[in-house]
Design an enzyme around this catalytic site. Structure first.
Site, PDB file in Angstrom:
ATOM      1  N   HIS A   1       0.851  -1.164  -0.018  1.00  0.00           N
ATOM      2  CA  HIS A   1      -0.182  -0.012  -0.116  1.00  0.00           C
ATOM      3  C   HIS A   1       0.804   1.353  -0.032  1.00  0.00           C
ATOM      4  O   HIS A   1       0.371   2.247  -0.624  1.00  0.00           O
ATOM      5  CB  HIS A   1      -0.961  -0.172   1.156  1.00  0.00           C
TER       6      HIS A   1
ATOM      7  N   CYS B   1       8.091  -0.544  -1.103  1.00  0.00           N
ATOM      8  CA  CYS B   1       6.956  -0.302  -0.370  1.00  0.00           C
ATOM      9  C   CYS B   1       7.401   1.092   0.220  1.00  0.00           C
ATOM     10  O   CYS B   1       7.820   2.006  -0.248  1.00  0.00           O
ATOM     11  CB  CYS B   1       6.986  -1.419   0.635  1.00  0.00           C
TER      12      CYS B   1
ATOM     13  N   THR C   1       9.507   1.877   2.503  1.00  0.00           N
ATOM     14  CA  THR C   1      11.197   1.953   2.816  1.00  0.00           C
ATOM     15  C   THR C   1      11.769   1.414   1.723  1.00  0.00           C
ATOM     16  O   THR C   1      12.852   1.700   1.601  1.00  0.00           O
ATOM     17  CB  THR C   1      11.426   1.757   4.224  1.00  0.00           C
TER      18      THR C   1
ATOM     19  N   GLY D   1      11.569  -3.939   3.529  1.00  0.00           N
ATOM     20  CA  GLY D   1      10.621  -5.076   3.732  1.00  0.00           C
ATOM     21  C   GLY D   1      10.845  -5.785   2.447  1.00  0.00           C
ATOM     22  O   GLY D   1      11.037  -6.993   2.651  1.00  0.00           O
TER      23      GLY D   1
ATOM     24  N   HIS E   1      28.474  -4.162 -10.339  1.00  0.00           N
ATOM     25  CA  HIS E   1      29.192  -4.999  -9.582  1.00  0.00           C
ATOM     26  C   HIS E   1      28.576  -6.173  -8.824  1.00  0.00           C
ATOM     27  O   HIS E   1      29.297  -7.394  -8.488  1.00  0.00           O
ATOM     28  CB  HIS E   1      29.771  -4.027  -8.309  1.00  0.00           C
ATOM     29  N   ASN E   2      27.320  -5.885  -8.501  1.00  0.00           N
ATOM     30  CA  ASN E   2      26.426  -7.016  -7.767  1.00  0.00           C
ATOM     31  C   ASN E   2      25.703  -7.911  -8.664  1.00  0.00           C
ATOM     32  O   ASN E   2      25.045  -8.995  -8.493  1.00  0.00           O
ATOM     33  CB  ASN E   2      25.675  -6.565  -6.618  1.00  0.00           C
TER      34      ASN E   2
ATOM     35  N   ARG F   1      36.156  -9.712 -12.620  1.00  0.00           N
ATOM     36  CA  ARG F   1      36.458  -9.990 -11.171  1.00  0.00           C
ATOM     37  C   ARG F   1      35.327  -9.974 -10.309  1.00  0.00           C
ATOM     38  O   ARG F   1      35.322 -10.626  -9.111  1.00  0.00           O
ATOM     39  CB  ARG F   1      37.397  -8.931 -10.617  1.00  0.00           C
ATOM     40  N   HIS F   2      34.111  -9.372 -10.632  1.00  0.00           N
ATOM     41  CA  HIS F   2      32.918  -9.749  -9.921  1.00  0.00           C
ATOM     42  C   HIS F   2      32.292 -11.007 -10.078  1.00  0.00           C
ATOM     43  O   HIS F   2      31.459 -11.478  -9.367  1.00  0.00           O
ATOM     44  CB  HIS F   2      31.779  -8.374 -10.455  1.00  0.00           C
TER      45      HIS F   2
ATOM     46  N   ARG G   1      32.926 -13.181  -7.177  1.00  0.00           N
ATOM     47  CA  ARG G   1      32.262 -12.575  -6.034  1.00  0.00           C
ATOM     48  C   ARG G   1      30.754 -13.129  -5.801  1.00  0.00           C
ATOM     49  O   ARG G   1      30.435 -13.393  -4.780  1.00  0.00           O
ATOM     50  CB  ARG G   1      32.535 -11.297  -5.792  1.00  0.00           C
TER      51      ARG G   1
HETATM   52  C1  RB5 Z   1       4.073  -0.319   5.605  1.00  0.00           C
HETATM   53  O1  RB5 Z   1       3.725   0.364   6.667  1.00  0.00           O
HETATM   54  C2  RB5 Z   1       5.425  -0.312   5.836  1.00  0.00           C
HETATM   55  O2  RB5 Z   1       5.992  -1.117   7.044  1.00  0.00           O
HETATM   56  C3  RB5 Z   1       6.256  -1.021   4.602  1.00  0.00           C
HETATM   57  O3  RB5 Z   1       5.745  -0.234   3.399  1.00  0.00           O
HETATM   58  C4  RB5 Z   1       7.510  -1.018   4.528  1.00  0.00           C
HETATM   59  O4  RB5 Z   1       7.996   0.201   4.797  1.00  0.00           O
HETATM   60  C5  RB5 Z   1       8.234  -2.127   5.015  1.00  0.00           C
HETATM   61  O5  RB5 Z   1       9.607  -2.421   5.001  1.00  0.00           O
END
Ligand code: RB5
Length: 147
Positions: free
Chosen positions: A10, A66, A68, A71, A99-100, A133-134, A137
């Site tokens: 959401h 999400c 942040t 998650g 690199h990854n 070189r990666h 790794r």
């Molecule tokens: C939802 O509120 C929040 O926890 C989710 O979107 C996220 O940031 C989790 O890592």
């Protein structure tokens, strides 16, 4: 033409809509694994099918959004074959491909705005893995999955 898996919770829904528009305008085929509104959901339910599609090769690369990005990235990295990078700057979004050999980009809609998110997506999708070189790794990293 690359096929891109995308999913959000959401917190990422509004930004995902704009990123899908951008991807479509650029000619990518987009597989949207939800969610489909700003109603509260659990991010693992959406990270898992999108990550599996990338791991199985049904999609070339993935984008998970999400609040942040954290998650989503934690969930994606539990799927075998996934190297998910949670980014909030363009340098990291580019370097994690070089690199990854990351196959999923995660970011937070409460962390970055549309302009930065779009630039990160473009760099992530357009930058090739450097190899050389990666390679060793990446092999060592992926071997951790089998311990
Ligand atoms: C939802 O509120 C929040 O926890 C989710 O979107 C996220 O940031 C989790 O890592």
């Amino acid at each position: 033409m690359k096929k891109i898996a995308i999913a959000c919770d959401h917190g990422g829904y509004e930004l995902k809509k704009d990123i899908i528009k951008h991807l479509t305008a650029r000619g990518f085929e987009v597989c949207d694994f939800g969610c489909d509104s700003t109603q509260s959901v659990d991010y693992p339910d959406y990270a898992l099918p999108a990550s599996q599609a990338v791991a199985k090769g049904e999609c070339d690369l993935g984008i998970l959004i999400c609040g942040t990005g954290i998650g989503m990235s934690l969930c994606a990295n539990k799927v075998k074959g996934i190297r998910a990078a949670c980014c909030s700057d363009t340098f990291s979004a580019r370097m994690t491909r070089m690199h990854n050999d990351s196959n999923i980009l995660c970011f937070g809609a409460r962390v970055v705005g549309l302009g930065l998110a779009t630039d990160m997506v473009d760099l992530f999708l357009d930058t090739p893995f450097e190899g050389a070189r990666h390679n060793a790794r990446i092999e060592k990293m992926m071997a951790i999955e089998n311990l």
